[in-house]
Design a protein around this motif. Structure first.
Motif, PDB file in Angstrom:
ATOM      1  N   THR A 142       0.835  -1.208   0.000  1.00 55.05           N
ATOM      2  CA  THR A 142       0.000   0.000   0.000  1.00 55.05           C
ATOM      3  C   THR A 142       0.867   1.255   0.000  1.00 55.05           C
ATOM      4  OG1 THR A 142      -1.671  -1.217   1.226  1.00 55.05           O
ATOM      5  CG2 THR A 142      -1.867   1.182   1.215  1.00 55.05           C
ATOM      6  N   LYS A 145      -6.550  -3.757  -3.540  1.00 54.63           N
ATOM      7  CA  LYS A 145      -5.453  -3.062  -2.862  1.00 54.63           C
ATOM      8  C   LYS A 145      -4.987  -1.860  -3.690  1.00 54.63           C
ATOM      9  CE  LYS A 145      -2.702  -4.831   0.238  1.00 54.63           C
ATOM     10  NZ  LYS A 145      -1.919  -5.826   0.900  1.00 54.63           N
ATOM     11  N   SER A 205      -5.410   1.851  -2.285  1.00 56.64           N
ATOM     12  CA  SER A 205      -4.179   2.642  -2.109  1.00 56.64           C
ATOM     13  C   SER A 205      -4.306   3.981  -2.824  1.00 56.64           C
ATOM     14  CB  SER A 205      -2.973   1.891  -2.670  1.00 56.64           C
ATOM     15  OG  SER A 205      -2.851   0.649  -2.070  1.00 56.64           O
TER      16      SER A 205
END
Lengths: 533, 237
Positions: free
Chosen positions: A297, A394, A398
Motif C-alpha cells: 500500500t 489493494k 491505495s
C-alpha cells in the motif's frame, strides 16, 4: 498538399471522438452521453456566468457612453487565453513532440511540420477564445446595436489575435524549459510558474472592491492602459468601432506576416529541440539514500506521489483546491477581523457560519479528484500493475488513500486556522473535523469506483485524462452532488434538532457511503480489472 | 550507395555515442549492424535517417548529403524504428495512405502494392481497423508496409525482427532479398546473430561507439560462427 495531410492526421490523433472518450463511441453510449453532458455543462456554466456579468457590464458601459471598452475585454481575454494555452502546450506541440522520429525520417520540410503542428495547437486556442469571448461579443452587439460587419470583423480578428501570444509565449515556454532543464529544477519551478499564472488570471478575472457594482469594472483602467502600448489593439478598435476596413486588412497582414516569420524562425529551432529530446541532464547526488522495505500500500502511495508531482497538469488541476486551502488558511489568520465581518454578512442569508465553512471545504476537497483518474493515468504502464501479485482492491484502495493523504492534512490545518480566526467553539471544530474527514473518505473512494468504471488508458497527453476524461468530470461532480445532498439534509433537519447533531448525522452519512463503497470495491474491483484490455 | 565517413556524435559533449564511423554500403547489400546494448547502433541509424544530427563527418545517400540535402536523401530512404509507435487513431490503410501521399505514390500503384503486401503479411482483414487495436507484431508489419510502399533505394531498420512471428520474419527476409535484386540496399541492426549470419552479405560490429570489424560476412567469420566472433570481440579491449 502535405501540410493539409499532416493537419488531418494530427487532428485525428488529437481530437477524434475515440481519443476523447477513450473507447469507441458506438460501443460506449453511456460515455458518449456523459461526455455530451460534460460539454453542455461546461458551455452552459461559461455562457451563463460570463454572459450575466458582461451583459450587466455592457449596460453600465452603455450608460457611461463607453461600450467600446468591451472590445478591449474581447482582445485581452483572447490574448490571456492564448498565452495560457501556449505556455502549457507549446513544448509538447512544437519543441518536444512525440512523433518527431517518425516525421523527421520523412521527406517533409521542417516549416511544413511546424505549420501543421502550430495549426493544431491554435485550434485548441481558438475553441477556448471563441467560447469565452462569445458572451462579451453578444453583450457588445446587443447593447451597441447588431451589425453584421462588426460581428464578422470581430470573429475574423479573433483568428489573428492569438498569433502574437503564440510567438511570445512559445519562446518564453522554450526558454523556461531550456534554463530550468539546465538547472535541473524544471518540475518545481514549472509548477510554481503555472500556479502563479493561474492565480494571477483568477485575480485578474475576479478583482473587485466593495464599491464596485460589477466585479469586472475595475479591470477597465488596466486594460485601457495596456491597449495604449499595443498597436494591434488600436487597429482592432479602428476596424470594429470606426468600421475601417483598411485597418482590418492591416491587422490581418501584420499578424500573417508575423506568423510566417515565426514559422521561418522556428523551423530549425524545433528541429534542434526535438533532436535533443534524448539529451538529459543527470545530476549525481551524494545524498545517502535510505532504502527501506515498505508495504504494498505504501509503495503504491509513494508511486502516486511521484506521479502526481511529475505531471504539471495533474498537480494544477487536482491540486488547485489544496493550494486554495493553504492560501485560505494563511489569509484567515492574517485578515482575521475581515473574515469575521464577511461571515457575519453570510449569516445574513440565514445559514450558520459553520455550514458556509463546510460548504467551502466541500467544494475545495471535491477539486482533489486524483482517485477518479489515477488508474487511467497508469496508461500504457497498466500492464505492469496487472502483472504484479497485487489485488485490484489493494490498488484501488491505495489510490484512494493517496487522495485522502494529499488533501486531508491541508484541510484539517486550514480548518483549525479558520476556526481560530472565527473563534469557533472547540466542540464544533471537532464535529466539523468529523464531517470533513468523512467527506474526504467518501469522495475519494467514490472516485476510485468512478475510475474503475470509466478508465481511459489510451492517451497521448496526460491532459486528456486530467481535464477531458469522464472520470475527471464525474470525480469532481460526485463531490458536488454529495454537498447538495448534505445541504438539503441540513436544511430539512435544522428545525428538528441542534446543528451539532445534524452535522454528526451528515458525517455518519458520509461514512456510510465510504463503507458501502469499500464493500463494492472489495467485491467488484477484481472482475472489473479483468475486463480491462 | 550509402557512404558514412568519419561520423561522430556525442550527446553530452564528453563521451562519443558513435566515434569516427566509416562504412560504405553498396546497392544490393544486405548489411547487418551488430552490437551490444548502448553500443551506438540506433544513434547511427537515426543519424543516417536524418533524425539525429551528428557532430563530425558526413553521410551521403546516393550523392545526397543528409546534412545538406535532407529532403532529397529522405525521398529515397525508409526508416523503420525499433518501436513501432505510430499514429494509433489512424487505421492501417490511412497510415499507409499518409506515407504514400508524402512520397507522392499514385493511387493505382499504391493500391497494387498495398494489396500485395497486405496479402503477404496477412494484414488484409485488419487494414481498416484502427492501429490502436493492433498487436505489437501487427504494428511492426504496418510500419514495414509503409516503408515498402514507396520502394526505397535505401532501407534502414532498427531491430526489424523483434515482435514478428516466424512467418512474417521469413517474409521480411524474402522482401529484403527481392529489394536487393532490384538494386536497393538494406542496413539493419540486429541482436539475432543467426539472422545476420544467414541473411547478410556484409556485417559490421560496433562496440562502445566504434566499429571493431566490418566487411563480407564470410570473410569476417571465416570458420567460426558470428556468435563466437562477436563474443570474442566483446572480450577484447
Amino acid at each position: 498538399m502535405i501540410y493539409f495531410k499532416l493537419v488531418k492526421v494530427f487532428f485525428k490523433e488529437n481530437y477524434s471522438l475515440k481519443r476523447l472518450l477513450g473507447t469507441n463511441a458506438k460501443q460506449s453510449k453511456l460515455k458518449t452521453v456523459l461526455l455530451s453532458l460534460l460539454i453542455l455543462y461546461g458551455l452552459g456554466s461559461i455562457f451563463f456566468s460570463l454572459g450575466f456579468l458582461f451583459f450587466h457590464l455592457g449596460e453600465v458601459f452603455k450608460q457611461m457612453n463607453s461600450l467600446d471598452s468591451l472590445l478591449t475585454y474581447i482582445f485581452m481575454y483572447a490574448t490571456f487565453l492564448s498565452a495560457f494555452f501556449v505556455i502549457i502546450r507549446a513544448s509538447s506541440y512544437l519543441f518536444h513532440y512525440k512523433d518527431y522520429d517518425f516525421l523527421a525520417s520523412l521527406p517533409i520540410k521542417n516549416e511544413v511540420v511546424v505549420a501543421a503542428k502550430t495549426t493544431v495547437l491554435l485550434v485548441m486556442v481558438y475553441l477556448s477564445v471563441y467560447i469565452f469571448t462569445a458572451p462579451i461579443i453578444f453583450s457588445y452587439l446587443y447593447h451597441g446595436g447588431f451589425s453584421i460587419y462588426r460581428l464578422i470583423v470581430i470573429l475574423l480578428s479573433l483568428l489573428f489575435v492569438p498569433i502574437v501570444p503564440l510567438i511570445v509565449f512559445s519562446f518564453i515556454s522554450l526558454l523556461f524549459t531550456y534554463v530550468l532543464t539546465r538547472l535541473g529544477i524544471t518540475k518545481i519551478f514549472g509548477l510554481i510558474m503555472t500556479f502563479g499564472l493561474l492565480l494571477g488570471f483568477m485575480y485578474f478575472s475576479f478583482s473587485f472592491n466593495s464599491a464596485s457594482d460589477n466585479p469586472f469594472l475595475n479591470q477597465e483602467a488596466f486594460l485601457d492602459s495596456i491597449s495604449q502600448y499595443l498597436p494591434h489593439v488600436k487597429l482592432f478598435f479602428s476596424a470594429v468601432v470606426d468600421q475601417n476596413f483598411l485597418s482590418f486588412i492591416w491587422f490581418v497582414l501584420i499578424n500573417l506576416g508575423l506568423l510566417f516569420g515565426y514559422f521561418y524562425a522556428v523551423k530549425d529551432l524545433t528541429h534542434k529541440t526535438n533532436q535533443n529530446q534524448t539529451k538529459t541532464v543527470r545530476r549525481k547526488s551524494n545524498r545517502n539514500i535510505n532504502h527501506k522495505q515498505r508495504s504494498v500500500t505504501w509503495t503504491i502511495i509513494r508511486k502516486e506521489f511521484k506521479k502526481f508531482f511529475s505531471v504539471n497538469i495533474y498537480v494544477m488541476n487536482s491540486g488547485f483546491g489544496i493550494v486554495l486551502m493553504i492560501i485560505g488558511g494563511v489569509l484567515a489568520l492574517v485578515y482575521k477581523s475581515d473574515l469575521q465581518v464577511m461571515m457575519v454578512q453570510f449569516t445574513g442569508i440565514n445559514a450558520p457560519v459553520e455550514l458556509i465553512v463546510l460548504i467551502m471545504f466541500g467544494f475545495l476537497l471535491s477539486t482533489v479528484y486524483t482517485s477518479a483518474i489515477s488508474l487511467s493515468l497508469e496508461g500504457k504502464n497498466f500492464w505492469l500493475l496487472k502483472s504484479l501479485p497485487i489485488s485490484a482492491k489493494k490498488i484501488m484502495i491505495s489510490k484512494m488513500y493517496f487522495n485522502v493523504i494529499l488533501a486531508l492534512p491541508v484541510a484539517i490545518i486550514t480548518l483549525f486556522s479558520i476556526s481560530f480566526a472565527l473563534e469557533t467553539e472547540f466542540l464544533m471544530v471537532l464535529i466539523m473535523l468529523m464531517v470533513i474527514v468523512s467527506f474526504s473518505l467518501a469522495t475519494s473512494i467514490l472516485g476510485s469506483i468512478i475510475n474503475l468504471h470509466f478508465p481511459k488508458f489510451e492517451y497521448k497527453n496526460e491532459t486528456e485524462v486530467v481535464k477531458q476524461s469522464i472520470g475527471a468530470f464525474l470525480g469532481m461532480f460526485t463531490g458536488w452532488i454529495i454537498i447538495v445532498l448534505l445541504g438539503v439534509a441540513f436544511y430539512l433537519l435544522s428545525d428538528l434538532m441542534a446543528h451539532e447533531l445534524i452535522m454528526l448525522i451528515l458525517a455518519l452519512f458520509n461514512l456510510t457511503i465510504f463503507v458501502l463503497s469499500y464493500i463494492y470495491i472489495d467485491r467488484k474491483a477484481e472482475s472489473l480489472f479483468m475486463n480491462f484490455s | 550507395m550509402l557512404k558514412i565517413e568519419n561520423v561522430s556524435k556525442s550527446y553530452d559533449g564528453k563521451k562519443k555515442a558513435i566515434d569516427t564511423i566509416n562504412l560504405t554500403i553498396e546497392p544490393g547489400d544486405i548489411y547487418g549492424f551488430i552490437g551490444h546494448n548502448g553500443a551506438g547502433k540506433t544513434t547511427l541509424l537515426k543519424a543516417i535517417a536524418g533524425i539525429h544530427s551528428f557532430d563530425e563527418g558526413q553521410i551521403v545517400i546516393y550523392d545526397h548529403s543528409i546534412k545538406k540535402k535532407p529532403l532529397e536523401a529522405k525521398k529515397i530512404m525508409a526508416y523503420i524504428p525499433d518501436n513501432p509507435d505510430i499514429y494509433e487513431s489512424l487505421t492501417g490503410r490511412q497510415y499507409i495512405d499518409f506515407i504514400a501521399d508524402v512520397f507522392d505514390i499514385d493511387l493505382d500503384k499504391r493500391n497494387r502494392l498495398i494489396d500485395e503486401y497486405a496479402t503477404m503479411f496477412e494484414m488484409t482483414s485488419v487494414l481498416n481497423d484502427p492501429i490502436s487495436s493492433y498487436s505489437h507484431g501487427m504494428k511492426q508489419k504496418i510500419v514495414i508496409m509503409g516503408a515498402l510502399i514507396h520502394e526505397p533505394k535505401v532501407m534502414l531498420l532498427d531491430e526489424p525482427f523483434v515482435g514478428l512471428d516466424p512467418k512474417a520474419s521469413f517474409l521480411l527476409k524474402e522482401v529484403f532479398n527481392k529489394m536487393c535484386e532490384k538494386g536497393s540496399l538494406i542496413f539493419f541492426s540486429t541482436h539475432v546473430l543467426e539472422v545476420a549470419e544467414k541473411l547478410c552479405n556484409k556485417v559490421a560490429i560496433i562496440k562502445n561507439g566504434k566499429i571493431v570489424t566490418n566487411g563480407m560476412t564470410k570473410d569476417i567469420i571465416e570458420d567460426e560462427s558470428l556468435e563466437h566472433l562477436f563474443m570474442e570481440l566483446l572480450k577484447e579491449s
